[in-house]
Design a protein around this motif. Structure first.
Motif, PDB file in Angstrom:
ATOM      1  N   LEU A  53      -2.105   3.167   2.376  1.00 17.36           N
ATOM      2  CA  LEU A  53      -1.666   2.738   3.692  1.00 17.36           C
ATOM      3  C   LEU A  53      -2.696   1.761   4.243  1.00 17.36           C
ATOM      4  CD1 LEU A  53       0.415   3.323   6.054  1.00 17.36           C
ATOM      5  CD2 LEU A  53      -1.315   4.918   6.918  1.00 17.36           C
ATOM      6  N   VAL A 102       2.661  -0.138   3.175  1.00 17.88           N
ATOM      7  CA  VAL A 102       2.625   1.051   2.331  1.00 17.88           C
ATOM      8  C   VAL A 102       2.734   0.585   0.887  1.00 17.88           C
ATOM      9  CG1 VAL A 102       3.745   3.233   1.737  1.00 17.88           C
ATOM     10  CG2 VAL A 102       3.665   2.477   4.130  1.00 17.88           C
ATOM     11  N   VAL A 127       6.546   8.464   3.652  1.00 18.16           N
ATOM     12  CA  VAL A 127       6.017   7.918   4.903  1.00 18.16           C
ATOM     13  C   VAL A 127       7.176   7.655   5.858  1.00 18.16           C
ATOM     14  CG1 VAL A 127       4.734   6.024   5.955  1.00 18.16           C
ATOM     15  CG2 VAL A 127       4.082   6.849   3.691  1.00 18.16           C
TER      16      VAL A 127
END
Length: 206
Positions: free
Chosen positions: A86, A95, A147
């Motif tokens: 990240l 990402v 995520v």
């Protein structure tokens, strides 16, 4: 008056080693934290029996005022070995090297398997009881390594005491938190507890 001469001791980062245990399932984390005028770094290993068991390593780079710049996460479980990176870019996040427009404006990350990330927001909550901070987060599921955007609120209850309220992916979840003088969690209701043998050490001392 003799001018002050800067020495290595003036600029070297302070080092701490912290331990947390899970209170809902067998699990332990060891985190090494370095803080200094040039920024903050952290590296940690988590071992836990959640969802069949896993080992996870996470490494963080932050500014001196605790704004996350990057995180590198590796997870090993019965499905194999996976990595996630990240990176903060302008007002958003990448990402694994790819821009994620859905995360634009999210202020800080939150990794599910550690209480360390709660400190990113906690350190910004005004000190007076009754004050609160609401923010959008980059939520990282540490087991699945997925995520997503989420939203959280931290309410100051008193010295060293806050309430966490989830307003996003787990809306309705709440937990009482206690923290030390550095804004690091000592107890997260129902999930984590600091192991008191953890000690703060001055730079360079083992």
């Amino acid at each position: 008056m003799t001018p002050h001469k800067t020495t290595d001791a003036d600029t070297s980062p302070n080092r701490s080693v912290l331990f947390w245990r899970r209170t809902d399932i067998p699990g332990l984390e060891r985190l090494e934290l370095k803080t200094g005028p040039d920024g903050v770094t952290a590296s940690s290993t988590v071992i836990c029996l959640e969802q069949g068991g896993f080992r996870l390593e996470h490494r963080w780079t932050l500014t001196a005022d605790w704004c996350v710049q990057s995180a590198d996460i590796e997870r090993w479980n019965d499905q194999g070995h996976e990595r996630l990176r990240l990176q903060r870019v302008a007002t958003g996040w990448e990402v694994n090297g790819l821009k994620r427009p859905d995360l634009d404006g999210a202020e800080e990350p939150d990794l599910s398997v550690t209480p360390f990330c709660n400190s990113f927001a906690i350190r910004r909550v005004p000190a007076a009881a009754g004050q609160h901070l609401t923010l959008d987060t980059v939520f990282i599921d540490g087991v699945a390594l997925t995520v997503a955007r989420s939203r959280q609120r931290y309410e100051r209850q008193g010295p060293g005491r806050l309430r966490y309220v989830d307003l996003g992916l787990f809306s309705g979840f709440q937990a009482a938190l206690t923290v030390d003088e550095n804004g690091l969690v000592t107890r997260y209701q129902g999930l984590f507890e600091r192991v008191e043998s953890a000690t703060w050490e001055e730079s360079g001392e083992e």
